[in-house]
Design a protein around this motif. Structure first.
Motif, PDB file in Angstrom:
ATOM      1  N   GLY A 187      -0.078  -7.096   4.335  1.00  0.00           N
ATOM      2  CA  GLY A 187      -1.507  -7.298   4.137  1.00  0.00           C
ATOM      3  C   GLY A 187      -2.248  -6.075   4.637  1.00  0.00           C
ATOM      4  O   GLY A 187      -2.069  -5.673   5.786  1.00  0.00           O
ATOM      5  N   ILE A 188      -3.080  -5.462   3.788  1.00  0.00           N
ATOM      6  CA  ILE A 188      -3.756  -4.225   4.192  1.00  0.00           C
ATOM      7  C   ILE A 188      -5.198  -4.474   4.636  1.00  0.00           C
ATOM      8  O   ILE A 188      -5.912  -3.548   4.992  1.00  0.00           O
ATOM      9  CB  ILE A 188      -3.711  -3.156   3.087  1.00  0.00           C
ATOM     10  CG1 ILE A 188      -4.521  -3.587   1.861  1.00  0.00           C
ATOM     11  CG2 ILE A 188      -2.260  -2.829   2.725  1.00  0.00           C
ATOM     12  CD1 ILE A 188      -4.723  -2.462   0.849  1.00  0.00           C
ATOM     13  N   ALA A 189      -5.634  -5.725   4.590  1.00  0.00           N
ATOM     14  CA  ALA A 189      -6.937  -6.130   5.123  1.00  0.00           C
ATOM     15  C   ALA A 189      -8.063  -5.247   4.583  1.00  0.00           C
ATOM     16  O   ALA A 189      -8.167  -5.045   3.365  1.00  0.00           O
ATOM     17  CB  ALA A 189      -6.895  -6.151   6.646  1.00  0.00           C
ATOM     18  N   SER A 190      -8.866  -4.660   5.463  1.00  0.00           N
ATOM     19  CA  SER A 190     -10.114  -4.010   5.037  1.00  0.00           C
ATOM     20  C   SER A 190      -9.928  -2.691   4.309  1.00  0.00           C
ATOM     21  O   SER A 190     -10.912  -2.134   3.801  1.00  0.00           O
ATOM     22  CB  SER A 190     -11.035  -3.803   6.241  1.00  0.00           C
ATOM     23  OG  SER A 190     -11.553  -5.039   6.668  1.00  0.00           O
ATOM     24  N   VAL A 191      -8.722  -2.188   4.222  1.00  0.00           N
ATOM     25  CA  VAL A 191      -8.493  -1.045   3.329  1.00  0.00           C
ATOM     26  C   VAL A 191      -8.773  -1.475   1.886  1.00  0.00           C
ATOM     27  O   VAL A 191      -9.015  -0.649   1.011  1.00  0.00           O
ATOM     28  CB  VAL A 191      -7.069  -0.490   3.509  1.00  0.00           C
ATOM     29  CG1 VAL A 191      -6.772   0.637   2.533  1.00  0.00           C
ATOM     30  CG2 VAL A 191      -6.884   0.028   4.943  1.00  0.00           C
ATOM     31  N   SER A 192      -8.789  -2.775   1.649  1.00  0.00           N
ATOM     32  CA  SER A 192      -9.157  -3.320   0.341  1.00  0.00           C
ATOM     33  C   SER A 192     -10.586  -2.957  -0.056  1.00  0.00           C
ATOM     34  O   SER A 192     -10.920  -2.956  -1.251  1.00  0.00           O
ATOM     35  CB  SER A 192      -9.036  -4.851   0.351  1.00  0.00           C
ATOM     36  OG  SER A 192      -7.792  -5.294   0.831  1.00  0.00           O
ATOM     37  N   GLY A 212       0.335   2.005 -11.607  1.00  0.00           N
ATOM     38  CA  GLY A 212       1.751   1.726 -11.350  1.00  0.00           C
ATOM     39  C   GLY A 212       1.988   1.026 -10.031  1.00  0.00           C
ATOM     40  O   GLY A 212       3.090   1.080  -9.482  1.00  0.00           O
ATOM     41  N   MET A 213       0.954   0.350  -9.508  1.00  0.00           N
ATOM     42  CA  MET A 213       1.086  -0.395  -8.252  1.00  0.00           C
ATOM     43  C   MET A 213       1.615  -1.791  -8.589  1.00  0.00           C
ATOM     44  O   MET A 213       0.911  -2.799  -8.522  1.00  0.00           O
ATOM     45  CB  MET A 213      -0.260  -0.448  -7.531  1.00  0.00           C
ATOM     46  CG  MET A 213      -0.797   0.928  -7.157  1.00  0.00           C
ATOM     47  SD  MET A 213      -2.508   0.937  -6.522  1.00  0.00           S
ATOM     48  CE  MET A 213      -2.321   0.070  -4.961  1.00  0.00           C
ATOM     49  N   GLU A 214       2.892  -1.828  -8.984  1.00  0.00           N
ATOM     50  CA  GLU A 214       3.466  -3.015  -9.602  1.00  0.00           C
ATOM     51  C   GLU A 214       3.608  -4.194  -8.647  1.00  0.00           C
ATOM     52  O   GLU A 214       3.612  -5.345  -9.069  1.00  0.00           O
ATOM     53  CB  GLU A 214       4.835  -2.671 -10.195  1.00  0.00           C
ATOM     54  CG  GLU A 214       4.781  -1.648 -11.324  1.00  0.00           C
ATOM     55  CD  GLU A 214       4.028  -2.167 -12.538  1.00  0.00           C
ATOM     56  OE1 GLU A 214       3.981  -3.402 -12.723  1.00  0.00           O
ATOM     57  OE2 GLU A 214       3.483  -1.340 -13.298  1.00  0.00           O
ATOM     58  N   ARG A 215       3.753  -3.936  -7.351  1.00  0.00           N
ATOM     59  CA  ARG A 215       3.950  -5.039  -6.393  1.00  0.00           C
ATOM     60  C   ARG A 215       2.659  -5.440  -5.676  1.00  0.00           C
ATOM     61  O   ARG A 215       2.635  -6.404  -4.917  1.00  0.00           O
ATOM     62  CB  ARG A 215       5.020  -4.648  -5.359  1.00  0.00           C
ATOM     63  CG  ARG A 215       6.429  -4.702  -5.923  1.00  0.00           C
ATOM     64  CD  ARG A 215       7.481  -4.237  -4.927  1.00  0.00           C
ATOM     65  NE  ARG A 215       7.476  -4.929  -3.653  1.00  0.00           N
ATOM     66  CZ  ARG A 215       8.009  -6.130  -3.428  1.00  0.00           C
ATOM     67  NH1 ARG A 215       8.600  -6.783  -4.436  1.00  0.00           N
ATOM     68  NH2 ARG A 215       7.980  -6.682  -2.235  1.00  0.00           N
ATOM     69  N   THR A 216       1.597  -4.720  -5.924  1.00  0.00           N
ATOM     70  CA  THR A 216       0.340  -4.998  -5.231  1.00  0.00           C
ATOM     71  C   THR A 216      -0.361  -6.208  -5.834  1.00  0.00           C
ATOM     72  O   THR A 216      -0.398  -6.367  -7.056  1.00  0.00           O
ATOM     73  CB  THR A 216      -0.575  -3.762  -5.298  1.00  0.00           C
ATOM     74  OG1 THR A 216       0.089  -2.668  -4.664  1.00  0.00           O
ATOM     75  CG2 THR A 216      -1.895  -4.014  -4.604  1.00  0.00           C
ATOM     76  N   PRO A 274     -12.242  -9.696  -1.756  1.00  0.00           N
ATOM     77  CA  PRO A 274     -12.712  -8.327  -2.001  1.00  0.00           C
ATOM     78  C   PRO A 274     -12.946  -7.518  -0.726  1.00  0.00           C
ATOM     79  O   PRO A 274     -13.022  -6.292  -0.779  1.00  0.00           O
ATOM     80  CB  PRO A 274     -14.026  -8.543  -2.763  1.00  0.00           C
ATOM     81  CG  PRO A 274     -13.852  -9.870  -3.441  1.00  0.00           C
ATOM     82  CD  PRO A 274     -13.080 -10.694  -2.455  1.00  0.00           C
ATOM     83  N   ALA A 275     -13.053  -8.206   0.398  1.00  0.00           N
ATOM     84  CA  ALA A 275     -13.232  -7.506   1.674  1.00  0.00           C
ATOM     85  C   ALA A 275     -11.909  -7.152   2.327  1.00  0.00           C
ATOM     86  O   ALA A 275     -11.856  -6.243   3.151  1.00  0.00           O
ATOM     87  CB  ALA A 275     -14.042  -8.359   2.641  1.00  0.00           C
ATOM     88  N   GLY A 276     -10.827  -7.878   1.971  1.00  0.00           N
ATOM     89  CA  GLY A 276      -9.587  -7.592   2.681  1.00  0.00           C
ATOM     90  C   GLY A 276      -8.384  -8.391   2.241  1.00  0.00           C
ATOM     91  O   GLY A 276      -7.475  -8.613   3.041  1.00  0.00           O
ATOM     92  N   GLY A 277      -8.324  -8.823   0.985  1.00  0.00           N
ATOM     93  CA  GLY A 277      -7.254  -9.706   0.562  1.00  0.00           C
ATOM     94  C   GLY A 277      -6.041  -9.048  -0.061  1.00  0.00           C
ATOM     95  O   GLY A 277      -5.076  -9.723  -0.413  1.00  0.00           O
ATOM     96  N   VAL A 278      -6.028  -7.719  -0.187  1.00  0.00           N
ATOM     97  CA  VAL A 278      -4.953  -7.045  -0.928  1.00  0.00           C
ATOM     98  C   VAL A 278      -3.672  -6.975  -0.101  1.00  0.00           C
ATOM     99  O   VAL A 278      -3.696  -6.719   1.109  1.00  0.00           O
ATOM    100  CB  VAL A 278      -5.392  -5.624  -1.338  1.00  0.00           C
ATOM    101  CG1 VAL A 278      -4.233  -4.846  -1.954  1.00  0.00           C
ATOM    102  CG2 VAL A 278      -6.559  -5.705  -2.324  1.00  0.00           C
ATOM    103  N   ASN A 279      -2.555  -7.226  -0.770  1.00  0.00           N
ATOM    104  CA  ASN A 279      -1.216  -7.009  -0.210  1.00  0.00           C
ATOM    105  C   ASN A 279      -0.574  -5.858  -0.969  1.00  0.00           C
ATOM    106  O   ASN A 279      -0.618  -5.826  -2.203  1.00  0.00           O
ATOM    107  CB  ASN A 279      -0.356  -8.265  -0.369  1.00  0.00           C
ATOM    108  CG  ASN A 279      -0.987  -9.487   0.260  1.00  0.00           C
ATOM    109  OD1 ASN A 279      -1.138  -9.554   1.475  1.00  0.00           O
ATOM    110  ND2 ASN A 279      -1.364 -10.457  -0.559  1.00  0.00           N
TER     111      ASN A 279
END
Length: 463
Positions: free
Chosen positions: A24-29, A153-157, A194-199
């Motif tokens: 989880g990358i949190a706020s880098v999202s 190409g961010m296939e796993r994100t 949108p604030a921090g949900g990206v893995n």
């Protein structure tokens, strides 16, 4: 130049971390959300200074003038004035939609005057992401996948822990809790995605960094975001409070913090959610990007980043490991002393004014919704938002004050207290949210930023 994983996906298991392990990358999202909006700006469907109500007419803040003037730019540079007073809890209303959380904003008071200063806020970035749904008719999640992640190409994100089911090579979150590193549960915060949900993985994130470097907005032979809009994203927009002695100045762009280090421009953003910490750095003049993702809270990632930066710049005098370790130890000692002062001030001889059964019932706050006090074989228990994953056992502290010991160990403990009305019966429950613990390894308290929310008793519970 270097792409590698270190350590374990989960404490006690053998699976190693590699460059494809998801964290989880949190706020880098946040800068990803800004880039998504830049695509709409390029297409003429949105402008940075559009008013929010022109796209989401029902949205309100508690000041009608602020509601009428609030723009996309205001959201992205954190100058709305809504900040930590949100309690950092509304985003954990797992069963609530993004719109339901955004609707609650009309009941929140501004922490600072509108456009007066930088006040960091997650829910306003959720509002920014919702613009995509109202303009394009597709969710932020779907737009991110189709317009950014797959072309790069961010296939796993992906954008949610709900999308991790069935996937392999996943890092699990950990926290140091009272001296022991423990595996903790993942926590869903889709309503603030949108604030921090990206893995993502470091393999995928290197592609994201490359989109920012060189001809920013271009990846390989494809322009995903125009140079003009990438320059807007990377441009200083609001001054930040000075908190870094190594930086001559600091500002915030659209999802990026911009600093100066030995005369070199750096763009950076960190991310922190339950058990995951991320640091991302860009040095555009050197075409250099660095990202470190970890599955426990630490400052070592910052030491790694600045060691690499110093190597590239030819700076030799800094020992970043000692710098961050010394800083951590000082904060740890101070937080432990403050926590002990709280414990020493406890007077266990003070008994509650109310009978145990009088505490039981349903309590309500317009913005924070419903919580219940339930009687169990082990005593009183709190349940927030009819969510069995958000419960806490109530330990009597002193008088009418209780310590809420969360069943999710990552949340630690916080305080609440009951007050009575004219009839001397329980009328309200006051819950003190610890918004910025001084050091989470010590506990949720002491905290240098708290908010007390008063929930009014509105009825009985069926349990």
């Amino acid at each position: 130049i270097h792409l590698k994983g270190y350590g374990l996906q989960m404490l006690g298991e053998d699976a190693p971390v590699d460059e494809h392990t998801l964290f989880g990358i949190a706020s880098v999202s946040k800068n990803m959300t800004a880039a998504a909006l830049a695509i709409l700006v390029d297409e003429g469907k949105l402008h940075w200074d559009d008013r929010i109500i022109d796209h989401i007419p029902w949205f309100e803040l508690n000041d009608p003038w602020v509601t009428a003037e609030l723009t996309v730019r205001d959201l992205l540079i954190h100058r709305v004035g809504l900040g930590r007073i949100l309690g950092n809890r509304l985003q954990f209303k797992t069963n609530a939609t993004r719109d339901e959380v955004l609707y609650s904003m009309r009941y929140m008071e501004l922490e600072a005057p509108f456009r007066y200063q930088y006040v960091y806020n997650n829910v306003m970035y959720s509002l920014a992401g919702q613009l995509i749904e109202y303009i394009e008719g597709v969710s932020w999640d779907e737009f991110m996948e189709k317009r950014l992640f797959r072309p790069l190409g961010m296939e796993r994100t992906n954008t949610s822990i709900t999308q991790l089911e069935g996937m392999d090579n996943l890092a699990w979150p950990h926290q140091e809790i009272y001296g022991h590193v423990r595996v903790i549960p993942r926590r869903n915060w889709d309503n603030a995605g949108p604030a921090g949900g990206v893995n993502s993985s470091v393999y995928d994130l290197t592609k994201w960094l490359m989109l920012q470097l060189g001809q920013a907005g271009k990846f390989e032979d494809t322009i995903l975001v125009s140079r003009r809009q990438m320059e807007e994203i990377h441009r200083p927009q609001i001054v930040l409070p000075a908190d870094d002695p190594y930086a001559a100045q600091s500002s915030y762009g659209l999802g990026w913090r911009i600093t100066d280090y030995h005369g070199h421009r750096i763009l950076t953003h960190g991310g922190a959610t339950d058990g995951f910490n991320t640091s991302a750095y860009l040095l555009p003049e050197y075409d250099l990007g660095i990202v470190v993702v970890t599955n426990t809270f630490n400052l070592f990632r910052e030491a790694v980043c600045f060691t690499v930066i110093d190597h590239v710049l030819g700076i030799e005098e800094n020992d970043w490991h000692d710098h961050y370790l010394e800083r951590y130890n000082l904060v740890f000692e101070r937080a432990m002393d403050m926590r002990q002062e709280i414990h020493d001030s406890r007077d266990e001889s003070l008994q509650p004014c109310f009978e145990e059964e009088d505490h039981i019932g349903v309590f309500y706050h317009a913005a924070y919704g419903k919580l219940e006090v339930i009687s169990t074989d082990k005593g009183l228990k709190l349940r927030f938002w009819e969510d069995d994953e958000l419960t806490a056992d109530l330990e009597h502290w002193q008088g009418n004050t209780y310590r809420a010991i969360w069943n999710n160990p990552a949340q630690r403990e916080e305080f609440c207290w009951f007050t009575g009305g004219k009839d001397s019966r329980v009328e309200s429950l006051h819950f003190e949210f610890c918004l910025r613990p001084i050091l989470l390894q010590v506990g949720a308290y002491p905290s240098n930023n708290t908010r007390v929310v008063e929930f009014k008793k509105v009825g009985s519970t069926n349990e």
